[in-house]
Write a protein that holds these residues in place. Structure first.
Motif, short mmCIF file in Angstrom:
data_model
loop_
_atom_site.label_atom_id
_atom_site.label_comp_id
_atom_site.label_asym_id
_atom_site.label_seq_id
_atom_site.Cartn_x
_atom_site.Cartn_y
_atom_site.Cartn_z
N ALA A 145 0.82 -1.21 0.00
CA ALA A 145 0.00 0.00 0.00
C ALA A 145 0.86 1.26 0.00
O ALA A 145 0.60 2.22 -0.74
CB ALA A 145 -0.93 0.00 1.21
N ALA A 146 1.90 1.27 0.83
CA ALA A 146 2.78 2.44 0.91
C ALA A 146 3.56 2.63 -0.39
O ALA A 146 3.80 3.76 -0.83
CB ALA A 146 3.73 2.31 2.10
N TRP A 147 3.97 1.53 -1.00
CA TRP A 147 4.69 1.58 -2.28
C TRP A 147 3.81 2.18 -3.37
O TRP A 147 4.25 3.03 -4.14
CB TRP A 147 5.14 0.19 -2.66
CG TRP A 147 5.70 0.04 -4.05
CD1 TRP A 147 5.16 -0.65 -5.09
CD2 TRP A 147 6.94 0.57 -4.55
NE1 TRP A 147 5.96 -0.58 -6.20
CE2 TRP A 147 7.06 0.17 -5.90
CE3 TRP A 147 7.95 1.35 -3.99
CZ2 TRP A 147 8.15 0.52 -6.70
CZ3 TRP A 147 9.04 1.71 -4.78
CH2 TRP A 147 9.13 1.29 -6.12
N GLU A 148 2.56 1.76 -3.42
CA GLU A 148 1.64 2.30 -4.41
C GLU A 148 1.43 3.79 -4.20
O GLU A 148 1.40 4.58 -5.15
CB GLU A 148 0.30 1.57 -4.33
CG GLU A 148 -0.77 2.07 -5.31
CD GLU A 148 -0.37 1.90 -6.76
OE1 GLU A 148 -0.90 2.64 -7.61
OE2 GLU A 148 0.47 1.02 -7.05
N GLU A 149 1.33 4.19 -2.93
CA GLU A 149 1.16 5.61 -2.62
C GLU A 149 2.38 6.41 -3.07
O GLU A 149 2.26 7.49 -3.65
CB GLU A 149 0.94 5.79 -1.12
CG GLU A 149 0.72 7.24 -0.70
CD GLU A 149 0.56 7.39 0.80
OE1 GLU A 149 0.32 8.53 1.24
OE2 GLU A 149 0.68 6.37 1.52
N MET A 150 3.57 5.88 -2.81
CA MET A 150 4.78 6.59 -3.19
C MET A 150 4.90 6.71 -4.71
O MET A 150 5.30 7.75 -5.23
CB MET A 150 6.02 5.89 -2.64
CG MET A 150 7.31 6.66 -2.94
SD MET A 150 8.77 6.00 -2.12
CE MET A 150 9.07 4.55 -3.11
N ARG A 151 4.54 5.65 -5.42
CA ARG A 151 4.60 5.70 -6.88
C ARG A 151 3.70 6.80 -7.42
O ARG A 151 4.08 7.53 -8.34
CB ARG A 151 4.18 4.35 -7.47
CG ARG A 151 5.23 3.26 -7.38
CD ARG A 151 4.72 1.99 -8.01
NE ARG A 151 4.20 2.25 -9.34
CZ ARG A 151 3.23 1.55 -9.92
NH1 ARG A 151 2.65 0.56 -9.28
NH2 ARG A 151 2.83 1.83 -11.15
N VAL A 152 2.51 6.92 -6.87
CA VAL A 152 1.57 7.94 -7.32
C VAL A 152 2.11 9.33 -7.01
O VAL A 152 2.06 10.24 -7.84
CB VAL A 152 0.19 7.73 -6.66
CG1 VAL A 152 -0.73 8.91 -6.97
CG2 VAL A 152 -0.44 6.43 -7.14
N LEU A 153 2.65 9.50 -5.80
CA LEU A 153 3.12 10.82 -5.37
C LEU A 153 4.37 11.27 -6.12
O LEU A 153 4.52 12.44 -6.46
CB LEU A 153 3.42 10.80 -3.87
CG LEU A 153 2.24 10.83 -2.91
CD1 LEU A 153 2.72 10.64 -1.48
CD2 LEU A 153 1.47 12.15 -3.03
N TYR A 154 5.28 10.33 -6.38
CA TYR A 154 6.62 10.72 -6.83
C TYR A 154 7.03 10.20 -8.20
O TYR A 154 8.20 10.30 -8.57
CB TYR A 154 7.66 10.27 -5.80
CG TYR A 154 7.39 10.81 -4.42
CD1 TYR A 154 7.11 12.17 -4.23
CD2 TYR A 154 7.39 9.98 -3.32
CE1 TYR A 154 6.84 12.67 -2.98
CE2 TYR A 154 7.13 10.47 -2.05
CZ TYR A 154 6.86 11.82 -1.89
OH TYR A 154 6.59 12.31 -0.64
N MET A 155 6.10 9.66 -8.97
CA MET A 155 6.47 9.18 -10.30
C MET A 155 7.10 10.29 -11.13
O MET A 155 8.09 10.08 -11.85
CB MET A 155 5.26 8.60 -11.02
CG MET A 155 5.58 8.08 -12.43
SD MET A 155 6.78 6.73 -12.43
CE MET A 155 5.71 5.36 -12.00
N ARG A 156 6.54 11.49 -11.04
CA ARG A 156 7.11 12.61 -11.79
C ARG A 156 8.55 12.88 -11.33
O ARG A 156 9.44 13.08 -12.15
CB ARG A 156 6.25 13.86 -11.60
CG ARG A 156 6.77 15.09 -12.35
CD ARG A 156 5.96 16.32 -11.99
NE ARG A 156 4.60 16.21 -12.47
CZ ARG A 156 4.19 16.67 -13.65
NH1 ARG A 156 5.04 17.25 -14.46
NH2 ARG A 156 2.93 16.55 -14.01
N ASP A 157 8.77 12.88 -10.02
CA ASP A 157 10.12 13.10 -9.49
C ASP A 157 11.09 12.07 -10.04
O ASP A 157 12.20 12.40 -10.48
CB ASP A 157 10.12 12.99 -7.96
CG ASP A 157 9.47 14.17 -7.27
OD1 ASP A 157 8.76 14.93 -7.95
OD2 ASP A 157 9.66 14.31 -6.05
N PHE A 158 10.68 10.80 -10.00
CA PHE A 158 11.57 9.73 -10.42
C PHE A 158 11.89 9.82 -11.91
O PHE A 158 13.02 9.55 -12.34
CB PHE A 158 10.96 8.36 -10.09
CG PHE A 158 10.79 8.12 -8.62
CD1 PHE A 158 11.74 8.58 -7.70
CD2 PHE A 158 9.69 7.44 -8.13
CE1 PHE A 158 11.59 8.36 -6.34
CE2 PHE A 158 9.53 7.21 -6.77
CZ PHE A 158 10.48 7.67 -5.87
#
Length: 246
Positions: A145-158
């Motif tokens: 769940a936390a991984w999915e949240e991080m992907r959504v939040l920071y995909m642009r950053d990555f």
């Protein structure tokens, strides 16, 4: 809950990329990104780099030497889904789609976990105008769940980090910068996109149709030889192409 990194720290990191001039600086930068986003590891692999033999890929990883040697001894390069899929796909992909695959993939991920590589992974493919191909991968031990949240939040950053990291490696390899010319409208659309505006927002601001804005953004992506608009913004910023035309 994933805690958002401070914007100031993020932008300072992007500025630091421009001043890296050695392999030691590259590793220090990757460690800083890992700390900022609470990642487990980062790996960057590039092939067909300008000025290097085709048989010599460029590799920067934060993995342990034990895992690197184990990976080579087991010839995991032949089955590693990040590599097998990364060089044929255009868009970022999550390693989770391979976790329930063939038995050999399950063994691969199992052994990777034993070496502390991380439970989750994401790979961002990169393609260059000179024919080079690169993969920028991150791993994490976050819950699903936390991984999915991080992907959504920071995909642009990555995606931005991946693109600018690739450009930094090209600079260290003394590759010549592409000669790219964007039109005034393409620059305007990218500038507003960099400000977080959608294509619809840009259309309203610039008094254009949505279709026209999307066409300008598509042209910019083609000229910059990237797949996503986020990558286009990152590369245009790195090349100092987003100065408004007076």
């Amino acid at each position: 809950m994933v805690v958002a990194p401070r914007n100031q720290t993020y932008f300072l990191m992007l500025e630091k990329l421009a001043s890296i001039d050695s392999a030691d600086g590259v590793q220090a930068f990757l460690r800083q990104v890992i700390k900022l986003y609470e990642l487990r590891h980062i790996a960057y692999l590039a092939v067909n780099m300008p000025g290097t033999p085709l048989s010599e890929p460029y590799l920067e990883v934060t993995y342990s030497l034990d895992w690197v040697e184990h990976y080579k001894a087991r010839r995991f390069v032949d089955i590693d889904p990040a590599i097998r899929n990364g060089f044929i796909q255009m868009l970022p992909f999550d390693w989770g789609q391979f976790s329930n695959g063939e038995a050999k993939l399950k063994r691969f991920f199992g052994e990777a976990s034993e070496f502390g590589i991380g439970k989750r992974g994401l790979t961002i493919p990169l393609r260059g105008r000179r024919g080079e191909r690169a993969l920028f991968s991150i791993t994490s031990d976050l819950s699903a769940a936390a991984w999915e949240e991080m992907r959504v939040l920071y995909m642009r950053d990555f995606q931005v980090l991946a693109m600018l990291f690739h450009e930094m490696v090209l600079r260290l390899q003394h590759a010549e910068q592409d000669d790219i010319v964007l039109s005034s409208r393409e620059v305007e659309c990218l500038i507003w996109t960099a400000e977080g505006k959608s294509a619809e927002d840009c259309a309203t601001i610039l008094n254009l149709s949505d279709r026209t804005v999307r066409a300008y953004l598509e042209n910019a992506r083609k000229k910059l030889n990237v797949v996503t608009t986020t990558q286009a913004v990152a590369k245009a910023l790195n090349y100092n192409l987003l100065m408004p035309r007076l």
